[in-house]
Design a protein around this motif. Structure first.
Motif, short mmCIF file in Angstrom:
data_model
loop_
_atom_site.label_atom_id
_atom_site.label_comp_id
_atom_site.label_asym_id
_atom_site.label_seq_id
_atom_site.Cartn_x
_atom_site.Cartn_y
_atom_site.Cartn_z
N LEU A 152 1.07 -33.04 -33.42
CA LEU A 152 1.82 -32.29 -34.42
C LEU A 152 0.99 -32.14 -35.69
O LEU A 152 0.93 -31.07 -36.30
CB LEU A 152 3.14 -32.98 -34.72
CG LEU A 152 4.01 -32.34 -35.81
CD1 LEU A 152 4.43 -30.93 -35.41
CD2 LEU A 152 5.25 -33.20 -36.08
N THR A 153 0.31 -33.22 -36.08
CA THR A 153 -0.56 -33.19 -37.26
C THR A 153 -1.63 -32.12 -37.12
O THR A 153 -1.89 -31.35 -38.06
CB THR A 153 -1.21 -34.57 -37.47
OG1 THR A 153 -0.20 -35.55 -37.73
CG2 THR A 153 -2.20 -34.55 -38.63
N LYS A 154 -2.26 -32.06 -35.96
CA LYS A 154 -3.34 -31.09 -35.75
C LYS A 154 -2.82 -29.66 -35.78
O LYS A 154 -3.47 -28.76 -36.35
CB LYS A 154 -4.04 -31.39 -34.43
CG LYS A 154 -4.83 -32.70 -34.42
CD LYS A 154 -5.42 -32.97 -33.05
CE LYS A 154 -6.11 -34.34 -33.02
NZ LYS A 154 -7.30 -34.39 -33.89
N VAL A 155 -1.67 -29.41 -35.17
CA VAL A 155 -1.10 -28.05 -35.18
C VAL A 155 -0.68 -27.66 -36.60
O VAL A 155 -0.89 -26.52 -37.03
CB VAL A 155 0.07 -27.95 -34.19
CG1 VAL A 155 0.74 -26.57 -34.30
CG2 VAL A 155 -0.42 -28.16 -32.76
N VAL A 167 -3.31 -31.22 -43.73
CA VAL A 167 -2.44 -32.16 -43.02
C VAL A 167 -3.32 -33.12 -42.23
O VAL A 167 -4.15 -32.70 -41.42
CB VAL A 167 -1.47 -31.44 -42.06
CG1 VAL A 167 -0.47 -32.44 -41.48
CG2 VAL A 167 -0.74 -30.30 -42.77
N ASN A 168 -3.14 -34.41 -42.47
CA ASN A 168 -3.90 -35.45 -41.79
C ASN A 168 -2.98 -36.61 -41.42
O ASN A 168 -1.86 -36.70 -41.94
CB ASN A 168 -5.03 -35.97 -42.70
CG ASN A 168 -6.04 -34.89 -43.05
OD1 ASN A 168 -6.86 -34.50 -42.23
ND2 ASN A 168 -5.98 -34.39 -44.28
N SER A 169 -3.45 -37.48 -40.56
CA SER A 169 -2.68 -38.69 -40.25
C SER A 169 -3.54 -39.93 -40.48
O SER A 169 -4.77 -39.88 -40.41
CB SER A 169 -2.16 -38.67 -38.81
OG SER A 169 -3.20 -38.91 -37.88
N VAL A 170 -2.86 -41.02 -40.76
CA VAL A 170 -3.49 -42.34 -40.88
C VAL A 170 -3.01 -43.17 -39.69
O VAL A 170 -1.80 -43.23 -39.42
CB VAL A 170 -3.10 -43.02 -42.21
CG1 VAL A 170 -3.58 -44.46 -42.23
CG2 VAL A 170 -3.69 -42.25 -43.38
N ASN A 171 -3.96 -43.77 -38.98
CA ASN A 171 -3.63 -44.47 -37.74
C ASN A 171 -4.04 -45.95 -37.84
O ASN A 171 -5.14 -46.32 -37.43
CB ASN A 171 -4.35 -43.81 -36.57
CG ASN A 171 -3.91 -42.38 -36.33
OD1 ASN A 171 -3.92 -41.56 -37.24
ND2 ASN A 171 -3.53 -42.07 -35.12
N PRO A 172 -3.16 -46.80 -38.37
CA PRO A 172 -3.52 -48.21 -38.53
C PRO A 172 -3.38 -49.00 -37.24
O PRO A 172 -2.68 -48.63 -36.30
CB PRO A 172 -2.49 -48.71 -39.56
CG PRO A 172 -1.74 -47.51 -40.03
CD PRO A 172 -1.85 -46.50 -38.95
N THR A 173 -4.06 -50.14 -37.24
CA THR A 173 -3.77 -51.19 -36.27
C THR A 173 -2.53 -51.94 -36.76
O THR A 173 -1.81 -51.45 -37.64
CB THR A 173 -4.99 -52.14 -36.15
OG1 THR A 173 -4.71 -53.13 -35.16
CG2 THR A 173 -5.31 -52.84 -37.47
N VAL A 174 -2.25 -53.10 -36.23
CA VAL A 174 -1.17 -53.94 -36.75
C VAL A 174 -1.40 -54.15 -38.24
O VAL A 174 -2.52 -54.43 -38.68
CB VAL A 174 -1.13 -55.31 -36.04
CG1 VAL A 174 -0.10 -56.22 -36.68
CG2 VAL A 174 -0.84 -55.11 -34.55
N GLY A 225 -6.69 -32.00 -40.53
CA GLY A 225 -6.49 -32.17 -39.11
C GLY A 225 -7.08 -33.44 -38.54
O GLY A 225 -7.29 -33.56 -37.33
N VAL A 226 -7.33 -34.42 -39.40
CA VAL A 226 -7.99 -35.66 -38.99
C VAL A 226 -6.96 -36.75 -38.67
O VAL A 226 -5.94 -36.87 -39.36
CB VAL A 226 -8.95 -36.15 -40.11
CG1 VAL A 226 -9.34 -37.60 -39.91
CG2 VAL A 226 -10.17 -35.26 -40.17
#
Length: 237
Positions: A152-155, A167-174, A225-226
């Motif tokens: 969804l972020t990429k689109v 529009v970007n997303s942050v993808n954490p570990t725990v 888009g990252v």
């Protein structure tokens, strides 16, 4: 500068709201829990609270109708209901997607329409997870929602980019929130993940907040888009 923070039931949303307020942003904090909003406003009186369950499409539409121009949006609301794949129920599936994906789409639509109409651009950051790209036992639905959120972020980046909306997303570990410490403080359990992280540790809240601030700021003007891992190298290895 205006900013809307969609706050989850964790400390990441709270810390992000406070950090943005310290940076001079006018923050609108959104959550379903009035007690959380009240304590947040006590800590920072300049923050404007909005109490609504973002899984409720109609209530969200009403609650956010008049929040004013928004230049920055952080979609942080999420839920995690963990169960083995063979035990997933329709209700668990639907609720997770309603909060983790559908609510992001809806709030972003509301905000991005305003950004487009004003022609001033903007930045949206979605809170995803390393679980979008790495299978975790008992996380079938959660992993699926975060995988959907990444796409969804990429689109969104593709379609909103021409209006200078990034529009970007942050993808954490725990992340070592209060919930994270409760779930992952047992050394042997933690080692199953930290042994696969080159830095050998989980993320702290400020690690995630700093990444959000970077993606919201002019310092990342050409970043769009990252899916940005905040995982100490877990996904790289």
């Amino acid at each position: 500068m205006e900013c809307s923070v969609a706050k989850a039931e964790t400390w990441i949303g709270r810390a992000t709201a406070l950090a943005l307020a310290r940076c001079g942003a006018k923050v609108v904090a959104v959550t379903r829990t009035q007690a959380d909003l009240s304590s947040l406003v006590q800590e920072c009186a300049s923050i404007s609270p909005v109490c609504v369950d973002l899984a409720d499409w109609g209530a969200t539409e009403v609650a956010l109708r008049d929040i004013g121009p928004i230049d920055l949006l952080v979609n942080n609301a999420a839920c995690a209901s963990l169960q083995p794949f063979l035990e997933v129920t329709p209700d668990q599936f639907n609720h997770s997607f309603d909060v983790n994906v559908k609510a992001v789409l809806h709030v972003s639509q509301i905000v991005a329409r305003g950004m487009k109409a004003r022609g001033s651009g903007g930045s949206i950051v979605n809170l995803s997870s390393q679980a979008s790209q790495c299978a975790l036992r008992d996380h079938a639905v959660y992993c699926a929602t975060k995988g959907a959120l990444d796409m969804l972020t990429k689109v969104m980046a593709l379609e909103l980019g021409p209006y200078q909306i990034r529009v970007n997303s942050v993808n954490p570990t725990v992340v070592m929130t209060e919930m994270g410490r409760l779930g992952w403080s047992e050394p042997e359990k933690a080692k199953t993940i930290t042994s696969r992280i080159p830095l050998g540790r989980f993320a702290e809240v400020e690690d995630v907040v700093n990444s959000i601030l970077f993606l919201l700021s002019d310092k990342s003007n050409m970043t769009n888009g990252v899916t940005l891992p905040v995982d100490g190298g877990f996904l790289a290895c």
